[in-house]
Design an enzyme around this catalytic site. Structure first.
Site, PDB file in Angstrom:
ATOM      1  CB  SER A   1      -0.886   0.004   1.255  1.00 11.82           C
ATOM      2  OG  SER A   1      -1.461   1.275   1.451  1.00 11.82           O
TER       3      SER A   1
ATOM      4  CE1 TYR B   1      -7.080   4.533  -2.110  1.00 10.64           C
ATOM      5  CE2 TYR B   1      -5.279   4.366  -0.552  1.00 10.64           C
ATOM      6  CZ  TYR B   1      -6.511   3.938  -1.013  1.00 10.64           C
ATOM      7  OH  TYR B   1      -7.155   2.915  -0.376  1.00 10.64           O
TER       8      TYR B   1
ATOM      9  CB  THR C   1      -6.822   2.367  -5.147  1.00 11.34           C
ATOM     10  OG1 THR C   1      -5.897   1.314  -4.851  1.00 11.34           O
ATOM     11  CG2 THR C   1      -8.167   2.041  -4.523  1.00 11.34           C
TER      12      THR C   1
ATOM     13  CE  LYS D   1      -7.515  -3.193  -3.980  1.00  7.45           C
ATOM     14  NZ  LYS D   1      -8.159  -2.269  -3.052  1.00  7.45           N
TER      15      LYS D   1
ATOM     16  CG  HIS E   1     -11.467  -0.208  -0.994  1.00  6.12           C
ATOM     17  ND1 HIS E   1     -10.774   0.654  -1.780  1.00  6.12           N
ATOM     18  CD2 HIS E   1     -10.839  -0.188   0.204  1.00  6.12           C
ATOM     19  CE1 HIS E   1      -9.776   1.204  -1.076  1.00  6.12           C
ATOM     20  NE2 HIS E   1      -9.792   0.704   0.134  1.00  6.12           N
TER      21      HIS E   1
HETATM   22  C1  LIG Z   1      -7.140  -2.718   6.923  1.00  2.84           C
HETATM   23  C2  LIG Z   1      -7.302  -2.525   5.448  1.00  2.84           C
HETATM   24  C3  LIG Z   1      -6.550  -1.561   4.812  1.00  2.84           C
HETATM   25  C4  LIG Z   1      -6.693  -1.374   3.441  1.00  2.84           C
HETATM   26  N1  LIG Z   1      -5.892  -0.460   2.811  1.00  2.84           N
HETATM   27  C5  LIG Z   1      -5.955  -0.342   1.464  1.00  2.84           C
HETATM   28  C6  LIG Z   1      -5.058   0.514   0.786  1.00  2.84           C
HETATM   29  O1  LIG Z   1      -4.199   1.149   1.376  1.00  2.84           O
HETATM   30  N2  LIG Z   1      -5.194   0.611  -0.552  1.00  2.84           N
HETATM   31  C7  LIG Z   1      -6.132  -0.093  -1.265  1.00  2.84           C
HETATM   32  O2  LIG Z   1      -6.212   0.027  -2.487  1.00  2.84           O
HETATM   33  N3  LIG Z   1      -6.981  -0.930  -0.643  1.00  2.84           N
HETATM   34  C8  LIG Z   1      -6.903  -1.083   0.698  1.00  2.84           C
HETATM   35  N4  LIG Z   1      -7.726  -1.970   1.328  1.00  2.84           N
HETATM   36  C9  LIG Z   1      -8.634  -2.821   0.524  1.00  2.84           C
HETATM   37  C10 LIG Z   1      -7.924  -4.135   0.114  1.00  2.84           C
HETATM   38  O3  LIG Z   1      -6.931  -3.886  -0.840  1.00  2.84           O
HETATM   39  C11 LIG Z   1      -8.889  -5.159  -0.491  1.00  2.84           C
HETATM   40  O4  LIG Z   1      -9.596  -4.553  -1.528  1.00  2.84           O
HETATM   41  C12 LIG Z   1      -9.882  -5.783   0.487  1.00  2.84           C
HETATM   42  O5  LIG Z   1      -9.329  -5.921   1.767  1.00  2.84           O
HETATM   43  C13 LIG Z   1     -10.292  -7.143  -0.057  1.00  2.84           C
HETATM   44  O6  LIG Z   1     -11.277  -7.725   0.701  1.00  2.84           O
HETATM   45  P1  LIG Z   1     -11.012  -8.885   1.789  1.00  2.84           P
HETATM   46  O7  LIG Z   1     -10.407  -8.204   2.967  1.00  2.84           O
HETATM   47  O8  LIG Z   1     -12.385  -9.388   2.028  1.00  2.84           O
HETATM   48  O9  LIG Z   1     -10.132  -9.944   1.190  1.00  2.84           O
HETATM   49  C14 LIG Z   1      -7.615  -2.166   2.708  1.00  2.84           C
HETATM   50  C15 LIG Z   1      -8.364  -3.132   3.357  1.00  2.84           C
HETATM   51  C16 LIG Z   1      -8.214  -3.326   4.709  1.00  2.84           C
HETATM   52  C17 LIG Z   1      -9.033  -4.404   5.373  1.00  2.84           C
HETATM   53  C1  LIG Z   2      -5.885   6.570   3.904  1.00 11.78           C
HETATM   54  C2  LIG Z   2      -5.629   5.095   4.027  1.00 11.78           C
HETATM   55  C3  LIG Z   2      -6.729   4.336   3.392  1.00 11.78           C
HETATM   56  C4  LIG Z   2      -6.582   2.854   3.565  1.00 11.78           C
HETATM   57  C5  LIG Z   2      -7.659   2.149   2.858  1.00 11.78           C
HETATM   58  O1  LIG Z   2      -7.755   2.143   1.667  1.00 11.78           O
HETATM   59  C6  LIG Z   2      -8.650   1.437   3.607  1.00 11.78           C
HETATM   60  O2  LIG Z   2      -8.617   1.545   4.820  1.00 11.78           O
HETATM   61  O3  LIG Z   2      -9.483   0.782   2.988  1.00 11.78           O
END
Ligand SMILES: Cc1cc2nc3c(=O)[nH]c(=O)nc-3n(C[C@H](O)[C@H](O)[C@H](O)COP(=O)(O)O)c2cc1C
Ligand SMILES: CCCCC(=O)C(=O)O
Length: 365
Positions: A105, A128, A154, A231, A255
């Site tokens: 990330s 982002y 994303t 994404k 997401h």
């Molecule tokens: C704690 C957390 C932080 C995340 N941070 C990001 C991120 O920084 N960038 C991003 O594109 N998606 C982020 N996501 C979304 C994940 O990339 C992903 O789309 C999602 O967790 C997939 O679903 P799942 O947890 O059911 O496998 C985050 C998800 C979680 C749970």
């Molecule tokens: C500013 C950080 C965002 C992280 C993210 O994408 C998420 O928590 O789903």
């Protein structure tokens, strides 16, 4: 000993402070999208073939030039140090050990260079779109120098959506954990909690550029020669536009239920996107992947790979790199067994005839 996924989840929940667990587990709005993808995947039924030589099954595959042990990648997730002191360095070791790809990330809590030094498998960097493009450019240069293989932009988060658990907790990243790859100036707003508001949501409104459109992709493609993967695409229309604007891959994703509430779930959007892309770039399904059979279902619907989010953090919280590798291996082993029982000894053997129920309302062609 092989541990079930829910054992990792229970251990993580027990170990992590409540607000961190809520940040990991939570969704946006009514949290309707936390279950929608899982329900859609559960409705898909596998259609096995018999009397196929499955004495050797090979879950291996190639994704944008990288060889993987299975069509499995770790999704980008912010701040792995919230789960384990070693953060993304441990995740990179674990993913490498399992032969999976790791997406780092933009809000990683360890330096890109340290993550790359610990990695034995391929890395992608997620971005982002920030108002300050020079910060993005600097990050891309560092990723290129450290050997990252692709960029993931994303596109479903022009801002971080309202997430009731984080708002109720006044969630802010605790001191000691930082998005170290971004300047303190860019990150200042993400610390310092206020009750009734998530600091991350506030930060995203200040720093993310919500004005970008398809034309802006040209800037990104000028800045780097790395492949750009989008994404968060959920429609055939956007998939076609993405291909027209030269992207190298698409991730069909809600997401993890953290952005648009009341949307169509990612598995239900998959065949529409696959059909729109027509094989011109790889398509990855992200969200709600919890079993090796989900890899088989995604492949049958036309995905080239899947991304795994929260379970990787559960593994990390449970036991660092070993936990991440344990979770990934569990899914890969389950997938290998499904291959044998489906009569599909290679990844290429999965097709639409391998599922019995169309999740998107269209009959498999
Ligand atoms: C704690 C957390 C932080 C995340 N941070 C990001 C991120 O920084 N960038 C991003 O594109 N998606 C982020 N996501 C979304 C994940 O990339 C992903 O789309 C999602 O967790 C997939 O679903 P799942 O947890 O059911 O496998 C985050 C998800 C979680 C749970
Ligand atoms: C500013 C950080 C965002 C992280 C993210 O994408 C998420 O928590 O789903």
């Amino acid at each position: 000993m092989v541990m079930a996924l829910h054992t990792y989840e229970a251990a993580a929940e027990e170990r992590l402070p409540g607000p961190v667990w809520d940040f990991f587990a939570g969704g946006s709005g009514t949290e309707s999208m936390l279950t929608a993808g899982r329900e859609a995947l559960d409705r898909v039924q596998l259609r096995p073939r018999c009397m196929v030589d499955v004495s050797r099954c090979d879950p291996g595959t190639d994704l944008l030039g990288a060889r993987l042990a299975a069509p499995l990648a770790v999704a980008p997730m912010a701040y792995h140090q919230l789960a384990h002191p070693e953060g993304e360095v441990a995740s990179a070791r674990g993913a490498g050990e399992a032969g999976a790809l790791l997406t780092v990330s933009m809000f990683a809590s360890r330096a890109l260079e340290d993550i790359a030094a610990a990695a034995s498998g391929p890395l992608w960097l997620q971005l982002y779109w920030l108002r300050r493009r020079e910060v993005m450019r600097d990050l891309i240069r560092r990723a290129e120098a450290a050997g990252f293989r692709a960029l993931v932009l994303t596109v479903d988060a022009p801002r971080v959506a309202y997430r009731p658990r984080d708002a109720a907790n006044g969630f802010a990243v605790p001191p000691g954990v930082r998005a170290v790859n971004l300047s303190t100036e860019v990150m200042a707003a993400s610390h310092g909690s206020r009750s009734g508001e998530s600091a991350l949501a506030r930060h995203s409104r200040e720093q993310f550029d919500a004005s970008i459109t398809w034309e802006d992709l040209a800037w990104l493609r000028e800045v780097t020669s790395l492949p750009v993967v989008l994404k968060g695409v959920l429609t055939g229309e956007d998939a076609e536009l993405a291909v027209k604007h030269g992207v190298s891959g698409l991730i069909v994703s809600n997401h993890g239920g953290r952005q648009l509430d009341f949307a169509r779930s990612a598995p239900e959007c998959l065949t529409e996107v696959v059909d729109a892309v027509g094989g011109s770039c790889p398509v990855i399904l992200d969200g709600a992947i919890r079993h090796g059979a989900d890899l088989a279902k995604a492949l049958c619907m036309g995905a080239d790979a899947v991304m795994l989010g929260r379970p990787a953090l559960w593994g990390l919280a449970h036991s660092g790199d070993a936990g991440v590798a344990g979770v990934l291996r569990l899914l890969i082993d389950q997938f290998e067994e499904v291959m044998a029982l489906m009569g599909a000894p290679t990844v290429a053997d999965f097709g639409r005839s391998g599922i019995a129920y169309p999740v998107c309302g269209r009959l498999p062609s």
